[in-house]
Design a protein around this motif. Structure first.
Motif, short mmCIF file in Angstrom:
data_model
loop_
_atom_site.label_atom_id
_atom_site.label_comp_id
_atom_site.label_asym_id
_atom_site.label_seq_id
_atom_site.Cartn_x
_atom_site.Cartn_y
_atom_site.Cartn_z
N PHE A 33 72.31 39.18 -57.39
CA PHE A 33 72.91 38.40 -58.48
C PHE A 33 73.74 37.28 -57.87
CE2 PHE A 33 75.74 37.17 -61.82
CZ PHE A 33 75.06 37.44 -63.01
N SER A 34 73.31 36.03 -58.11
CA SER A 34 74.06 34.88 -57.61
C SER A 34 73.84 33.71 -58.54
CB SER A 34 73.61 34.51 -56.18
OG SER A 34 72.23 34.16 -56.17
N ALA A 35 74.85 32.83 -58.62
CA ALA A 35 74.77 31.66 -59.50
C ALA A 35 75.62 30.55 -58.93
CB ALA A 35 75.22 32.01 -60.91
N THR A 36 75.21 29.31 -59.19
CA THR A 36 75.97 28.13 -58.79
C THR A 36 76.28 27.31 -60.03
OG1 THR A 36 73.94 26.87 -58.39
CG2 THR A 36 74.87 28.06 -56.52
N TYR A 37 77.34 26.51 -59.97
CA TYR A 37 77.79 25.82 -61.17
C TYR A 37 77.99 24.33 -60.96
CZ TYR A 37 78.60 30.69 -62.28
OH TYR A 37 78.43 32.04 -62.46
N GLY A 38 77.19 23.75 -60.11
CA GLY A 38 77.26 22.31 -59.91
C GLY A 38 76.16 21.58 -60.66
N ASP A 39 76.13 20.26 -60.51
CA ASP A 39 75.04 19.49 -61.12
C ASP A 39 73.73 19.80 -60.40
OD1 ASP A 39 76.88 18.37 -62.79
OD2 ASP A 39 77.06 16.48 -61.68
N LEU A 40 72.63 19.63 -61.12
CA LEU A 40 71.32 19.87 -60.53
C LEU A 40 70.32 18.87 -61.08
CD1 LEU A 40 69.90 21.35 -63.14
CD2 LEU A 40 70.95 23.39 -62.21
N SER A 41 69.15 18.85 -60.48
CA SER A 41 68.11 17.91 -60.87
C SER A 41 67.16 18.54 -61.87
CB SER A 41 67.33 17.44 -59.64
OG SER A 41 66.28 16.56 -60.01
N LEU A 42 67.00 17.89 -63.02
CA LEU A 42 66.08 18.34 -64.05
C LEU A 42 65.14 17.19 -64.38
CD1 LEU A 42 65.26 20.52 -66.16
CD2 LEU A 42 66.88 19.42 -67.74
N PHE A 43 63.89 17.31 -63.93
CA PHE A 43 62.89 16.26 -64.13
C PHE A 43 63.39 14.93 -63.57
CE2 PHE A 43 62.30 18.83 -68.23
CZ PHE A 43 61.60 19.81 -67.56
N THR A 78 69.88 13.96 -62.98
CA THR A 78 70.99 14.83 -62.63
C THR A 78 71.72 15.26 -63.90
OG1 THR A 78 71.27 13.75 -60.48
CG2 THR A 78 73.13 15.04 -61.32
N VAL A 79 71.82 16.56 -64.10
CA VAL A 79 72.45 17.10 -65.31
C VAL A 79 73.37 18.25 -64.91
CG1 VAL A 79 70.49 16.47 -66.78
CG2 VAL A 79 70.56 18.72 -65.70
N PRO A 80 74.32 18.63 -65.79
CA PRO A 80 75.14 19.82 -65.52
C PRO A 80 74.27 21.08 -65.51
CG PRO A 80 76.10 18.45 -67.26
CD PRO A 80 74.72 17.94 -67.03
N TRP A 81 74.73 22.10 -64.82
CA TRP A 81 73.96 23.33 -64.67
C TRP A 81 73.65 24.00 -66.01
CZ3 TRP A 81 76.05 27.78 -66.63
CH2 TRP A 81 77.42 27.77 -66.90
N TRP A 82 74.56 23.79 -66.98
CA TRP A 82 74.37 24.50 -68.26
C TRP A 82 73.30 23.85 -69.14
CZ3 TRP A 82 75.35 20.94 -71.92
CH2 TRP A 82 76.28 19.93 -71.65
N THR A 83 72.84 22.65 -68.80
CA THR A 83 71.84 21.98 -69.63
C THR A 83 70.50 22.75 -69.67
OG1 THR A 83 72.86 19.82 -69.24
CG2 THR A 83 70.58 19.84 -70.05
N PRO A 84 69.88 23.01 -68.51
CA PRO A 84 68.63 23.79 -68.57
C PRO A 84 68.85 25.20 -69.08
CG PRO A 84 69.33 23.51 -66.29
CD PRO A 84 70.20 22.62 -67.12
N LEU A 85 70.02 25.78 -68.77
CA LEU A 85 70.31 27.13 -69.26
C LEU A 85 70.35 27.16 -70.78
CD1 LEU A 85 71.07 30.08 -68.79
CD2 LEU A 85 73.47 29.35 -68.61
N LEU A 86 70.96 26.13 -71.39
CA LEU A 86 71.06 26.09 -72.84
C LEU A 86 69.68 25.91 -73.48
CD1 LEU A 86 73.17 26.23 -75.08
CD2 LEU A 86 73.30 23.72 -75.02
N VAL A 87 68.84 25.08 -72.86
CA VAL A 87 67.48 24.89 -73.38
C VAL A 87 66.71 26.21 -73.33
CG1 VAL A 87 65.27 23.72 -73.03
CG2 VAL A 87 67.40 22.45 -72.77
N VAL A 88 66.80 26.90 -72.20
CA VAL A 88 66.10 28.18 -72.05
C VAL A 88 66.65 29.21 -73.04
CG1 VAL A 88 65.72 30.14 -70.51
CG2 VAL A 88 65.47 27.82 -69.66
N ALA A 89 67.98 29.22 -73.21
CA ALA A 89 68.58 30.21 -74.09
C ALA A 89 68.19 29.97 -75.55
CB ALA A 89 70.10 30.18 -73.95
N VAL A 90 68.21 28.70 -75.98
CA VAL A 90 67.94 28.41 -77.39
C VAL A 90 66.45 28.48 -77.69
CG1 VAL A 90 68.07 26.65 -79.19
CG2 VAL A 90 70.01 26.99 -77.64
#
Length: 332
Positions: A208-218, A221-233
């Motif tokens: 179990f590990s997680a990082t909380y910085g910006d990342l590349s999405l397509f 550069t977006v915040p880490w919670w952006t892809p997580l929110l899309v996946v969650a919703v």
């Protein structure tokens, strides 16, 4: 079953498959940024449960008795349909290739056919057997023939446990609602699963590990919670709620066969969003899966496929050198 109900069930099932299929493309950036698969699936389950919570409260409107009457369904969905299946899948891929684990887990429709055969003592009709052969053959081609290989028997056994959990998901989803709306079952089950997976992560059995910085999405550069929110919703809340609704209408067997389209949907989104190639074999595999679903659907009006027949209720990406994101499905 009325044609309008059948149409609604098919639409809900397709929405579920497409929603689950989006997960891989949006989970991949999290995994590449350092998230472990278990951390990603735990976060998406908890977030999805919280997203659905207002809809759960509105659907119940104070009718807590319905939630209490369905407590075993909620426990089964959360503990077995989601948490157990997820934990077994991730434990399996620590010992066997991802493609092999996926292939075994998505044999869940065959387990439901076998269960109906065992409980009713009636051999499945020819169309169901034909559909099973076509669907599994198509699944092998979409995931990749490389999934068929001799590997660790313990890993195979654990992956089979994930298949049992996946079959249980469809069975539980297709049980009589008894006043509990599908969104309430989905929301409460996901919240419970998220808590259980978080507790499992504290044991150290799964990384179990997680990082909380910006990342590349397509390439953006977006915040880490952006892809997580899309996946969650989309890939979790919408996917599970619509999938449960579909199983309640179609029955677990037909819904589980349609669920095989998740791997096709994931491959298509990987092609559209990530530029990954689709092979001719994958197109053939997708066609075979559709043929299998059509065969099972043609037999779907038989009494043994009805949700009340014979007491049998019809019901995240993992990076790997040998696994394209197209193998990533939303349910795991």
């Amino acid at each position: 079953m009325k044609s309008s109900s059948m149409s609604a069930g098919l639409i809900a099932a397709l929405i579920s498959c497409v929603s689950f299929g989006t997960s891989g493309a949006f989970v991949k950036p999290l995994l590449e940024a350092g998230w472990s698969p278990v951390a990603a699936v735990t976060a998406r389950a908890l977030t999805a449960g919280l997203v659905l919570l207002p809809f759960v409260l509105f659907a119940l409107r104070g009718r807590w008795a319905a939630l209490w009457r369905a407590r075993w369904r909620v426990l089964g969905m959360g503990l077995v349909g989601v948490a157990f299946t997820q934990a077994a899948y991730f434990a399996a891929i620590q010992r066997i290739p991802v493609a092999t684990a996926l292939l075994i887990e998505f044999l869940a429709p065959l387990l439901l056919v076998a269960l109906a055969w065992a409980t009713t003592r009636r051999r499945p009709r020819a169309m169901v057997l034909l559909g099973s052969v076509l669907a599994v053959g198509g699944l092998v081609l979409v995931i990749g023939p490389g999934a068929l290989q001799a590997v660790d028997p313990i890993g195979l056994a654990i992956a089979f446990c994930a298949a049992v959990g996946c079959a249980a998901y469809f069975l539980i989803a297709a049980r009589p609602a008894d006043g509990l709306p599908p969104v309430a079952l989905a929301g409460s089950g996901l919240l419970l699963a998220g808590v259980v997976l978080a507790l499992i992560s504290t044991t150290g059995l799964l990384p179990f590990s997680a990082t909380y910085g910006d990342l590349s999405l397509f390439d953006i550069t977006v915040p880490w919670w952006t892809p997580l929110l899309v996946v969650a919703v989309i890939g979790t809340a919408v996917a599970y709620a619509s999938g449960i609704a579909a199983s309640a209408i179609l029955g677990s067997r037909l819904a589980s066969f349609i669920g095989l389209l998740e791997v096709v949907s994931a491959s298509l989104f990987a092609w559209l969003l990530l530029g990954e190639k689709l092979t001719p074999l994958q197109f053939v595999g997708g066609a075979l899966i559709l043929g299998g679903i059509a065969a099972v659907r043609m037999e779907g009006s038989a009494p043994q496929d009805a949700p009340e027949a014979a007491g049998v209720t019809d019901a995240a990406g993992v990076p790997d050198d040998a696994q394209p994101i197209g193998l990533t499905t939303g349910r795991v």
